[in-house]
Design an enzyme around this catalytic site. Structure first.
Site, PDB file in Angstrom:
ATOM      1  N   HIS A 200     -11.533  -6.460  -1.904  1.00 40.21           N
ATOM      2  CA  HIS A 200     -10.791  -5.497  -2.728  1.00 40.21           C
ATOM      3  C   HIS A 200     -11.679  -4.846  -3.774  1.00 40.21           C
ATOM      4  CE1 HIS A 200      -7.367  -7.332  -0.687  1.00 40.21           C
ATOM      5  NE2 HIS A 200      -6.868  -6.125  -0.804  1.00 40.21           N
ATOM      6  N   GLU A 444      -0.481  -7.311   9.764  1.00 39.28           N
ATOM      7  CA  GLU A 444      -1.855  -7.669   9.378  1.00 39.28           C
ATOM      8  C   GLU A 444      -2.182  -9.130   9.677  1.00 39.28           C
ATOM      9  OE1 GLU A 444      -2.412  -6.754   5.226  1.00 39.28           O
ATOM     10  OE2 GLU A 444      -0.468  -7.522   4.656  1.00 39.28           O
ATOM     11  N   ASP A 468      -6.986  -7.056   6.863  1.00 35.14           N
ATOM     12  CA  ASP A 468      -6.574  -8.446   7.066  1.00 35.14           C
ATOM     13  C   ASP A 468      -6.454  -8.792   8.540  1.00 35.14           C
ATOM     14  OD1 ASP A 468      -6.442  -9.657   4.538  1.00 35.14           O
ATOM     15  OD2 ASP A 468      -4.729  -8.394   4.045  1.00 35.14           O
ATOM     16  N   CYS A 515      -3.288   1.541   7.648  1.00 32.77           N
ATOM     17  CA  CYS A 515      -3.635   1.776   6.236  1.00 32.77           C
ATOM     18  C   CYS A 515      -4.825   0.933   5.794  1.00 32.77           C
ATOM     19  CB  CYS A 515      -2.432   1.548   5.324  1.00 32.77           C
ATOM     20  SG  CYS A 515      -1.843  -0.141   5.325  1.00 32.77           S
TER      21      CYS A 515
HETATM   22  C1  PEP Z   1      -5.187  -4.367   4.864  1.00 32.83           C
HETATM   23  O1  PEP Z   1      -5.150  -5.591   4.895  1.00 32.83           O
HETATM   24  O2  PEP Z   1      -5.742  -3.680   5.752  1.00 32.83           O
HETATM   25  C2  PEP Z   1      -4.564  -3.616   3.759  1.00 32.83           C
HETATM   26  C3  PEP Z   1      -4.445  -2.321   3.799  1.00 32.83           C
HETATM   27  O3  PEP Z   1      -4.170  -4.288   2.643  1.00 32.83           O
HETATM   28  P1  PEP Z   1      -5.183  -4.952   1.608  1.00 32.83           P
HETATM   29  O4  PEP Z   1      -6.545  -4.378   1.872  1.00 32.83           O
HETATM   30  O5  PEP Z   1      -4.704  -4.649   0.247  1.00 32.83           O
HETATM   31  O6  PEP Z   1      -5.101  -6.418   1.939  1.00 32.83           O
HETATM   32 MG    MG Z   2      -3.814  -6.661   3.619  1.00 32.36          MG
END
Ligand code: PEP
Ligand code: MG
Length: 583
Positions: A200, A444, A468, A515
């Site tokens: 992140h 995910e 994920d 996403c």
């Molecule tokens: C993902 O896991 O691809 C996602 C978009 O959520 P995050 O990156 O916040 O876990």
């Molecule tokens: Mg995620």
């Protein structure tokens, strides 16, 4: 001497500037300039914090049990001596008075310098004194910090200072929320020792459109404060002390990159359709409500992912209450002018810690632990508060609820029950909301992908979190640089899983987006189009780059090449099939 360090590229572009080393302790404190005329008061704060620690050490010494090991008393004595040495306060006081740094910043600057000096000492005993100094300084910082918490509301606190337009931040590690705090500062690049491409921290760095390289092991030890650096964010290279020739080559590349970005702006207003006229929807991922402004400006047709947990990760503040959350969600909805906004419910845990302003049960730091919806379901009151706030925002536009990390039918059913409960609570209060609010799930976890009809039957829309999905399918901690080389979006298992999810959703006529970071990677656009994807959600900084690929693509052709890609599980066969698709 010029040398190069290599890491994981996370955010494109060339940055040229001077290293500003930030220690972990330094990240715990705010950095801001005090107002002119307040220097003496700030200096006094530092002296008071020293006094407070002196008192604490005295009390500790007095409270030592008679049978305490001798080393304990000796240890406290050493710390007492370090604290009593006027040299420790001298430079920070000077920095406060001459450069108007706030006290904690001034102290950490001095601490960094001292630690650098101690790191160069060969003698093991003396080297160890560096640790003592760090511990003493951290005690003083803690004392300052406890005062600082009350001070957030203090009008004398002004906006964080600019680090300098040519500053490149170098740190061992930066937590995602700390990274976000840097958003208000002016600087030109980032380098960290730790981190993976989809950690992140990396995602936030990318969202800031600033060249960044993570996972550059030992960078914070090998780079010194003030060193000239070049960051090549595309190739993951950090050049330390570049010579004149290298500098001019990189300056040229920098100019070319700026020109390319300028040209891309011309695409802002064109329709997003492929060369064979397939309409594609581009949504934005955001971390803060105000990001929505840029999302609209760049032509996003909605917010595909609002990572709401960033509202909950400020360690200096308690969790936002319903009203505060409602205001934030409403702000995004208003800024999006009727376009859809997927508000993802809190996803804390793993590399995103919940703000320490709370005494709530801990989220896990393991990616397999108490994370996202798992945590929300153990804290139903907090979850209901968030749901009510999102529902209230839905009275003003297309706010939608999106749930992360679901795998089990019972989790889904409990989540949906709580959404109904939140609605009836608002109904009883007589507060407005959209009773038909759309509810979606993130896919995910591989288990969710393998039982997709469970999700298709219960939700209005789906969104694939590839970050994920890859992490859990390949058993790679996405934040761990040691296994970053195995984090592979092109692994045949991932491609087949994505194809299975997208095609099942399309057959069932339920909206499906991606996403995760794959959606924003222009080198993967053709691949996702070939897999049948039509809804992409990415950080707005990537929107035009992906759009450019879409405009050139022929989906019919890409789809015809896809069976060969999906069937290829041997590396050689896969790279040949991919080459035909991607070139
Ligand atoms: C993902 O896991 O691809 C996602 C978009 O959520 P995050 O990156 O916040 O876990
Ligand atoms: Mg995620």
């Amino acid at each position: 001497m010029t040398f190069a360090l290599h890491g994981i590229p996370v955010s494109k572009g060339i940055a040229i500037g001077r290293a500003v080393l930030i220690s972990r302790a330094a990240l715990e404190v705010s950095h801001y300039l005090i107002e002119p005329g307040k220097e003496d008061a700030e200096a006094q704060k530092l002296l008071d914090a020293f006094d407070q620690v002196r008192l604490e050490l005295d009390q500790l010494r007095l409270g030592l049990p008679k049978d305490a090991p001798q080393e304990m008393a000796a240890f406290l004595d050493v710390h007492g001596m370090i604290l009593a040495d006027p040299a420790l306060a001298e430079k920070p006081l000077k920095l406060i008075r001459t450069q108007r740094l706030n006290a904690a910043w001034a102290l950490t600057t001095e601490l960094n310098d001292l630690l650098e000096q101690f790191a160069e000492i060969e003698d093991a005993y003396l080297k160890e004194r560096g640790n003592d100094i760090r511990q003493v300084a951290e005690r003083v910082l803690k004392a300052l910090n406890s005062r600082q918490k009350d001070a957030v509301e203090d009008p004398e606190f002004i906006a964080p200072t600019d680090l300098g337009t040519d500053a490149i931040i170098v740190a061992h590690d930066i937590a995602p929320h700390d990274m976000l705090r840097f958003k208000d500062h002016l600087f030109t690049g980032f380098v960290t020792d730790l981190g993976g491409k989809t950690s992140h921290t990396a995602i936030v760095a990318r969202s800031m459109e600033i060249p960044a390289v993570v996972g550059v092991r030992h960078a914070s030890e090998m780079i010194r404060h003030g060193d000239w650096l070049v960051i090549d964010g595309e190739h993951g290279v950090v050049v330390v002390s570049p010579d004149e020739q290298l500098l001019s080559e990189y300056r040229l590349l920098q100019t070319q990159a700026i020109e390319e970005t300028r040209k891309l702006q011309l695409l802002k207003h064109s329709r997003t359709t492929t060369a064979d006229d397939v309409a594609i929807e581009l949504f934005a991922n955001i971390e803060l409500p105000d990001d929505a402004t840029q999302a609209v400006e760049l032509g996003a047709v909605g917010v595909g992912l609002f990572r709401s947990e960033f509202l909950f990760m400020d360690r200096h503040q308690a969790l936002p209450d319903e009203e505060q959350q409602y205001q934030e969600y409403r702000r995004v909805v208003d800024l999006m002018h009727g376009l859809p906004v997927n508000i993802r419910t809190i996803d804390v845990g793993a590399d995103k810690a919940l703000g320490a302003g709370t005494d709530l049960s801990q989220t896990g730091t393991s990616p397999l632990g108490l994370r996202a919806i798992r945590w929300s379901l153990t804290e139903p009151e907090i979850f209901l508060t968030q749901l009510r706030a999102i529902l209230r925002a839905s009275a003003h536009g297309q706010a939608r609820i999106m749930i992360p990390m679901l795998a089990h039918a019972k989790e889904i059913d409990e989540t949906l029950r709580l959404i109904e409960k939140a609605k009836s609570q608002l109904h009883q209060r007589g507060q407005a909301f959209n009773p038909n609010i759309q509810v979606g799930a993130m896919i995910e976890i591989p288990a969710a992908a393998l039982v997709l009809p469970l999700f298709i039957n219960r939700f209005d829309f789906l969104s694939i979190g590839t970050n994920d999905l890859i992490q859990y399918t390949l058993a790679i901690d996405r934040a761990d640089h040691a296994v970053a080389h195995l984090y592979d979006p092109l692994h045949p298992a991932i491609l087949n899983l994505l194809y299975s999810i997208i095609s099942q959703a399309k057959r069932a006529n339920i909206p499906i987006a991606v996403c995760g970071e794959m959606a924003g990677d222009p080198t993967l656009t053709k691949l996702l189009l070939g897999l049948g994807l039509t809804d992409f959600s990415m950080h707005f900084s990537q929107l035009l780059l992906v759009k450019r690929e879409i405009l050139k693509a022929d989906v019919g052709l890409l789809k015809s090449l896809m069976p060969a890609v999906l069937a290829a599980i041997e590396p050689e066969a896969q790279s040949q099939a991919l080459e035909r698709l991607l070139t």
